[in-house]
Motif scaffolding. Structure first.
Motif, PDB file in Angstrom:
ATOM      1  N   GLY A  10      24.021   7.678  -3.756  1.00 33.91           N
ATOM      2  CA  GLY A  10      23.167   8.274  -4.691  1.00 33.91           C
ATOM      3  C   GLY A  10      23.545   7.690  -6.278  1.00 33.91           C
ATOM      4  N   LYS A  11      24.854   7.384  -6.430  1.00 33.24           N
ATOM      5  CA  LYS A  11      25.518   6.987  -7.731  1.00 33.24           C
ATOM      6  C   LYS A  11      25.045   5.657  -8.148  1.00 33.24           C
ATOM      7  N   LYS A  12      25.500   5.374  -9.438  1.00 35.05           N
ATOM      8  CA  LYS A  12      24.984   4.098  -9.852  1.00 35.05           C
ATOM      9  C   LYS A  12      26.175   3.257 -10.189  1.00 35.05           C
ATOM     10  N   GLY A  13      26.477   2.148 -10.019  1.00 30.01           N
ATOM     11  CA  GLY A  13      27.348   0.961 -10.536  1.00 30.01           C
ATOM     12  C   GLY A  13      28.849   1.025  -9.660  1.00 30.01           C
ATOM     13  N   CYS A  14      28.597   1.881  -8.228  1.00 35.73           N
ATOM     14  CA  CYS A  14      29.764   1.670  -7.435  1.00 35.73           C
ATOM     15  C   CYS A  14      30.421   0.344  -7.243  1.00 35.73           C
ATOM     16  N   PHE A  15      31.572   0.258  -6.867  1.00 32.58           N
ATOM     17  CA  PHE A  15      32.114  -0.993  -6.443  1.00 32.58           C
ATOM     18  C   PHE A  15      31.444  -1.536  -5.087  1.00 32.58           C
ATOM     19  N   ASP A  16      31.163  -0.640  -4.438  1.00 32.14           N
ATOM     20  CA  ASP A  16      30.236  -1.197  -3.223  1.00 32.14           C
ATOM     21  C   ASP A  16      29.101  -1.823  -3.487  1.00 32.14           C
ATOM     22  N   THR A  17      28.379  -1.533  -4.332  1.00 29.88           N
ATOM     23  CA  THR A  17      27.179  -2.360  -4.968  1.00 29.88           C
ATOM     24  C   THR A  17      27.363  -3.792  -5.165  1.00 29.88           C
ATOM     25  N   ALA A  18      28.631  -3.847  -5.958  1.00 25.32           N
ATOM     26  CA  ALA A  18      29.072  -5.259  -6.215  1.00 25.32           C
ATOM     27  C   ALA A  18      29.623  -6.131  -5.404  1.00 25.32           C
ATOM     28  N   CYS A  19      30.090  -5.591  -4.143  1.00 24.98           N
ATOM     29  CA  CYS A  19      31.075  -6.455  -3.292  1.00 24.98           C
ATOM     30  C   CYS A  19      30.872  -6.288  -1.892  1.00 24.98           C
ATOM     31  N   ASN A  20      30.142  -5.470  -1.428  1.00 19.90           N
ATOM     32  CA  ASN A  20      29.701  -5.341  -0.057  1.00 19.90           C
ATOM     33  C   ASN A  20      29.090  -6.684   0.553  1.00 19.90           C
ATOM     34  N   ALA A  21      29.177  -6.720   1.722  1.00 18.99           N
ATOM     35  CA  ALA A  21      28.749  -8.190   2.314  1.00 18.99           C
ATOM     36  C   ALA A  21      27.077  -8.514   2.249  1.00 18.99           C
ATOM     37  N   GLY A  22      26.220  -7.333   2.080  1.00 19.35           N
ATOM     38  CA  GLY A  22      25.098  -7.644   2.222  1.00 19.35           C
ATOM     39  C   GLY A  22      24.827  -8.308   0.700  1.00 19.35           C
ATOM     40  N   VAL A  23      25.686  -7.928  -0.430  1.00 21.37           N
ATOM     41  CA  VAL A  23      25.275  -8.874  -1.795  1.00 21.37           C
ATOM     42  C   VAL A  23      25.306 -10.453  -1.476  1.00 21.37           C
ATOM     43  N   LEU A  24      26.081 -10.809  -0.331  1.00 22.88           N
ATOM     44  CA  LEU A  24      26.182 -12.336  -0.229  1.00 22.88           C
ATOM     45  C   LEU A  24      25.212 -12.647   0.948  1.00 22.88           C
ATOM     46  N   GLU A  25      24.929 -11.771   1.956  1.00 21.63           N
ATOM     47  CA  GLU A  25      23.946 -11.850   2.965  1.00 21.63           C
ATOM     48  C   GLU A  25      22.534 -12.053   2.545  1.00 21.63           C
ATOM     49  N   ALA A  26      22.327 -11.214   1.220  1.00 20.46           N
ATOM     50  CA  ALA A  26      20.844 -11.354   0.740  1.00 20.46           C
ATOM     51  C   ALA A  26      20.415 -12.925   0.666  1.00 20.46           C
ATOM     52  N   LEU A  27      21.244 -13.568   0.422  1.00 23.71           N
ATOM     53  CA  LEU A  27      20.643 -15.175   0.163  1.00 23.71           C
ATOM     54  C   LEU A  27      20.505 -15.872   1.594  1.00 23.71           C
ATOM     55  N   THR A  28      21.014 -15.319   2.625  1.00 21.17           N
ATOM     56  CA  THR A  28      20.934 -16.177   3.960  1.00 21.17           C
ATOM     57  C   THR A  28      20.190 -15.058   5.041  1.00 21.17           C
ATOM     58  N   ASP A  29      19.376 -14.194   4.568  1.00 18.91           N
ATOM     59  CA  ASP A  29      18.528 -13.397   5.688  1.00 18.91           C
ATOM     60  C   ASP A  29      19.779 -12.789   6.654  1.00 18.91           C
ATOM     61  N   GLY A  30      20.808 -12.264   6.017  1.00 26.46           N
ATOM     62  CA  GLY A  30      21.757 -11.350   6.747  1.00 26.46           C
ATOM     63  C   GLY A  30      22.838 -12.182   7.586  1.00 26.46           C
ATOM     64  N   SER A  31      23.147 -13.239   7.225  1.00 23.60           N
ATOM     65  CA  SER A  31      24.075 -13.963   8.200  1.00 23.60           C
ATOM     66  C   SER A  31      25.120 -14.443   6.888  1.00 23.60           C
ATOM     67  N   LEU A  32      26.298 -14.013   7.082  1.00 18.03           N
ATOM     68  CA  LEU A  32      27.482 -14.322   6.394  1.00 18.03           C
ATOM     69  C   LEU A  32      28.259 -15.554   6.654  1.00 18.03           C
TER      70      LEU A  32
END
Length: 376
Positions: free
Chosen positions: A253-275
Motif C-alpha cells: 500500500g505504500k509507494k516507492g518500496c525497494f520491492d517495486t524496483a527489484c522484484n522478479a516481476g519487474v523483469l518478467e513483465a518483458l517476457t510474459d512471466g518468464s525470468l
C-alpha cells in the motif's frame, strides 16, 4: 533460556560440538578434534561412537603413520539424513531434497498460480514433495521432515502466517499447508531460511546481510552465526525500505518500496512471466532487456549502498534473480563503488549465494536438518 547444566544436556552439547566441527572442517581425526575442541579424548571417542552408530558421521580415511598406530579421520555422512524443502511464490512452486552435507540432491520447479485457499494447491505441495524424494532415490526412513518457506512473516512459534499480503494468505497455518504432507513439517520466513543456509556450516561466520531477490524482496541479517529477528520478528524487511518516495505503489500500500524496483516481476513483465526468457534475451544483447536490466542494476546498487552504510558488513545476493547474477556482478559492484563515500571496493563485500539454484527451498530443508542436530 537457562544454561544447560545436566549431565544429559552436556553430553548432547558435546555430540553437537563434534558434529559441527566435522561439518565446518570437512573431516578430522580424534586428535584434531581434541586440538580444536575443549573436550577430552574419551568424550570425543564417545561422541564419535554415538554419531557413527546413528549414521550421522562416518570414517573418511585411514591416515598411515609410519611411527605408530594409523589415524582415522571422520566426516559428516551426507547420506545419513535428508530433508525436503518447499518454497512458493505467487506463480511458482519449488521443492528440493537436501542431504546432511547441505547438498541439493534433487529439485523440481513448476509454474502454478499459488492460492493457498484452494485445495488443489495444497495437494500440489504434497505431490511435488513426493516427486523430489522419489527422484533422489532415498530411504524415506532417513527423511527428517519438510521445511516450508513462505514469502511472509511467520509467528514466533512457526505455526501461522502473520503478514501474507503478497498472496493474501495471512492467517494460514502450518497445519493447513501440511494437509497432504505425510512427514513432520516446519514453517519459516523465506529470507530467514535462505540466509540461514549461508551460515549453516560456518559457526564462526562473519556478519552479513542476505538479500533475497525473488517475486518479492526480503532480507536476513546474520550476526554471530544467527539470524537476527528483531524485537517483533520483522528485522531485515528491506523490501519495504523506501527508495523512491512517491514512486510505484507496492502491494503493502505504500509507494516507492525497494520491492517495486527489484522484484522478479519487474523483469518478467518483458517476457510474459518468464525470468529465464528475460535472461536469455539479455544474453543475446536484446535492446529492451538491456535497458531494463541497466535500470534494475541502478536500483539494486542503491539498496546495496544503503545496507552497506547501515551495517558495514558483507552483503550476499540470493533468490531467483541472484542465481542469474554472476555474469553481471562486476557491473553491480561498479555501481556500488561509485556510490561509496569511503572508497570501499564491492568485490570485497558483495557476493553471491552459495546456492545458485533454489536457495530458499534449500534453506528451509537445512533448517529442519539443523533442528534435528540440536536434539541429538
Amino acid at each position: 533460556m537457562a544454561a544447560k547444566t545436566t549431565k544429559t544436556a552436556t553430553k548432547s552439547e558435546n555430540k553437537q560440538a563434534v558434529f559441527r566441527f566435522l561439518q565446518r572442517t570437512g573431516s578430522a581425526t580424534k586428535q584434531e578434534l581434541f586440538g580444536g575442541l575443549d573436550l577430552s579424548l574419551p568424550t570425543i571417542r564417545q561422541s564419535l561412537d554415538y554419531l557413527e552408530a546413528e549414521g550421522l558421521v562416518r570414517k573418511a580415511e585411514v591416515i598411515k603413520n609410519t611411527g605408530g598406530r594409523n589415524a582415522v579421520s571422520y566426516q559428516v555422512n551426507g547420506d545419513g539424513r535428508y530433508a525436503a524443502g518447499l518454497y512458493f511464490s505467487k506463480n511458482h512452486l519449488t521443492a528440493v531434497c537436501v542431504d546432511l552435507d547441505g547438498e541439493v540432491v534433487s529439485r523440481k520447479r513448476i509454474r502454478i498460480e499459488m492460492d493457498l485457499h484452494e485445495d488443489a494447491c495444497l495437494r500440489k505441495l504434497g505431490e511435488l514433495t513426493e516427486e523430489v524424494i522419489r527422484e533422489a532415490g532415498i530411504d524415506k526412513e532417513k527423511l527428517v521432515g519438510v521445511g516450508i518457506a513462505v514469502p511472509s512473516l511467520v509467528s514466533e512459534n512457526g505455526e501461522y502466517i502473520i503478514f501474507g499480503m503478497t498472496n493474501d494468505f495471512s492467517g494460514i497455518t502450518r497445519t493447513v499447508l501440511s494437509r497432504y504432507l505425510s512427514y513432520p513439517t516446519r514453517m519459516f520466513h523465506d529470507s530467514d531460511a535462505a540466509g540461514f543456509a549461508e551460515i549453516w556450516k560456518e559457526q564462526d561466520s562473519r556478519k552479513a546481510f542476505f538479500i533475497n531477490l525473488n517475486s518479492s524482496i526480503g532480507g536476513a541479517f546474520i550476526q554471530d552465526s544467527r539470524i537476527y529477528a528483531g524485537e517483533n520478528s520483522r528485522a531485515a524487511e528491506i523490501g519495504h525500505m523506501i527508495l523512491y518516495p512517491g514512486g510505484k505503489t507496492c502491494y503493502c500500500g505504500k509507494k516507492g518500496c525497494f520491492d517495486t524496483a527489484c522484484n522478479a516481476g519487474v523483469l518478467e513483465a518483458l517476457t510474459d512471466g518468464s525470468l529465464q526468457e528475460f535472461f536469455d534475451r539479455l544474453a543475446q544483447r536484446d535492446g529492451e532487456a538491456e535497458k531494463l536490466w541497466e535500470e534494475y542494476l541502478d536500483n539494486l546498487a542503491l539498496a546495496v549502498h544503503n545496507i552497506r552504510m547501515l551495517f558495514d558488513c558483507s552483503i550476499i545476493l540470493g533468490g531467483y534473480i541472484g542465481s542469474y547474477m554472476e555474469p553481471y556482478l562486476h557491473r553491480l559492484r561498479k555501481r556500488a563503488d561509485d556510490l561509496s563515500i569511503f572508497g570501499d571496493h564491492a568485490e570485497e563485500y558483495l557476493f553471491l549465494s552459495k546456492y545458485q539454484k533454489e536457495s530458499t527451498a534449500a534453506g528451509a530443508a537445512i533448517r529442519v536438518l539443523d533442528e534435528m542436530i540440536q536434539k541429538i
